[in-house]
Design an enzyme around this catalytic site. Structure first.
Site, mmCIF file in Angstrom:
data_model
loop_
_atom_site.group_PDB
_atom_site.id
_atom_site.type_symbol
_atom_site.label_atom_id
_atom_site.label_comp_id
_atom_site.label_asym_id
_atom_site.label_seq_id
_atom_site.Cartn_x
_atom_site.Cartn_y
_atom_site.Cartn_z
ATOM 1 N N LYS A 122 3.193 -1.017 -6.693
ATOM 2 C CA LYS A 122 2.021 -0.504 -7.428
ATOM 3 C C LYS A 122 1.947 -1.081 -8.828
ATOM 4 C CE LYS A 122 0.964 3.861 -5.162
ATOM 5 N NZ LYS A 122 0.877 5.299 -5.285
ATOM 6 N N LYS A 206 0.008 -2.744 5.176
ATOM 7 C CA LYS A 206 -0.331 -1.409 5.673
ATOM 8 C C LYS A 206 -1.794 -1.085 5.386
ATOM 9 C CE LYS A 206 0.782 1.695 2.005
ATOM 10 N NZ LYS A 206 1.416 2.754 1.341
ATOM 11 N N LYS A 209 -6.074 2.491 1.009
ATOM 12 C CA LYS A 209 -7.368 2.643 0.331
ATOM 13 C C LYS A 209 -7.518 1.605 -0.773
ATOM 14 C CE LYS A 209 -5.205 6.969 -0.685
ATOM 15 N NZ LYS A 209 -5.204 8.332 -0.279
#
Ligand code: TYM
Length: 344
Positions: A122, A206, A209
């Site tokens: 992230k 994966k 969103k």
């Protein structure tokens, strides 16, 4: 003489899980978590949280945060989480989450948190510019779970490392305070073909969103036509569906579609291959899209209905927060005692 094994945790069996109120839930959230949450209500006391404090680790959004929380709560209920049987609430409504997170900050070791791969993903290349909250995120997650002394945590595969950290924190807290069975070591519930749903365009990524391409995922609110078109355009190869699991090796995108079919129909991968093995994607893809649409359409319709009734949703969340506090506050009082904090 050998040391006696630590005493077993004797408290109630309890399920805890949560989702971030980030825009739009997708099929990965549904199959990796929500579908299992609904089932677990039959055998456990369940607590399902909308984790708004986690959502602010990647940036503020004060105008939309509350409505995004409502949307996620609506998805829980629409998917079958029953507010009469399970507790549904928003994390920040129970302030003890942050209090316990601070105490756990003093238990967790830097080295443990630095190993978390999700932070590295992230934060990207510029970790120095990400918030301390994003780094500390898995410690808050441990607090979410252990504030309720939860024993079982149903999540997708991507949360496995965070769950291991929660167990390490629980164990070290118990050891450090000479309270061997104070916190349970929470058990991750990850198994099944839905645990790791991949992008429809790239079987090595994966479903998420944050993927820029909407074609990479099925959103829980996609209509039947959109689902059909996304599944038809999903990456596959020119060979037919294999007849056995071995035939899925090296065909990540095909494995993903077969896994989705198995997860959504709650069948085994072998069973799906026995039905479709040898058939082409011209047969398999429409069958998959129709199955998905018939599962998701009623949920999407119910989400729309619930989202239009803010007062009803807020009443569910208020009631849930009260019930959550009733469990969390006595546990937090015990923690304060064990740690030796000042009795105010
Ligand atoms: P979040 O909001 O990213 O995802 C919510 C749930 O959906 C699962 N999931 C997937 N499962 C299978 N395939 C996928 N492609 C996929 N994408 C998402 C996630 O594994 C998760 O179960 N840190 C958590 C939220 C959290 C939490 C907690 C969870 C905060 N505190 C305490 C459990 C217990 C998260 O960011 O999930």
């Amino acid at each position: 003489m050998t040391d006696a094994p630590p005493p077993e945790y004797k408290g109630p069996q309890r399920v805890f899980s949560g989702m971030q109120p980030t825009n739009g839930l997708h099929l990965g959230n549904y199959l990796g978590a929500l579908q299992k949450w609904v089932k677990l209500q039959d055998s456990f006391e369940c607590i399902y949280c909308v984790v708004d404090l986690h959502a602010i680790t990647t940036g503020p959004d004060p105008e939309n945060l509350a409505s995004r929380c409502r949307e996620v709560a609506a998805a829980y209920v629409a998917a079958g989480v029953d507010p009469k049987r399970s507790i549904i609430f928003v994390q920040s409504a129970v302030r003890e989450h942050t209090e316990l997170a601070w105490i756990f900050n003093c238990v967790a070791r830097m080295g443990w948190v630095e190993r978390m791969t999700q932070f590295k993903d992230k934060a990207g290349k510029d970790a120095q510019r990400s918030s301390v909250g994003l780094f500390d995120y898995p410690v808050l997650q441990a607090a979410d779970i252990l504030l309720y002394k939860a024993t079982h945590v149903p999540v997708g595969e991507d949360q496995k490392q965070h769950l291991e950290l929660s167990r390490d924190i629980a164990q070290k807290f118990n050891n450090d305070h000479n309270a061997p069975a104070f916190f349970p070591l929470p058990e991750p519930l990850i198994q099944g073909p839905g645990a790791r749903i991949m992008s429809l365009r790239d079987g090595s990524k994966k479903m998420s969103k944050s993927d820029l391409s909407d074609m990479s995922r099925i959103n829980m609110t996609d209509d039947a036509d959109t689902i059909m078109s996304k599944i038809k355009k999903a990456t596959t190869d020119s060979m037919p569906v294999p007849e056995s699991k071995e035939g899925l090796a090296g065909r990540a995108e095909v494995e993903n579609l077969v896994g989705i079919f198995a997860a959504v129909t709650e069948r085994s991968v072998e069973d799906v291959l026995a039905e479709f093995g040898g058939k082409g994607f011209g047969v398999f893809k429409p069958a998959l899209a129709e199955t998905l649409a018939s599962k998701l359409s009623p949920i999407a319709a119910e989400m729309r209905r619930l989202n239009a009734d803010t007062a009803a949703l807020d009443a569910i969340l208020k009631d849930g927060a009260e019930k959550a506090r009733a469990i969390a506050q006595p546990i937090m009082a015990e923690v304060r005692d064990v740690v030796g904090l000042w009795r105010a």
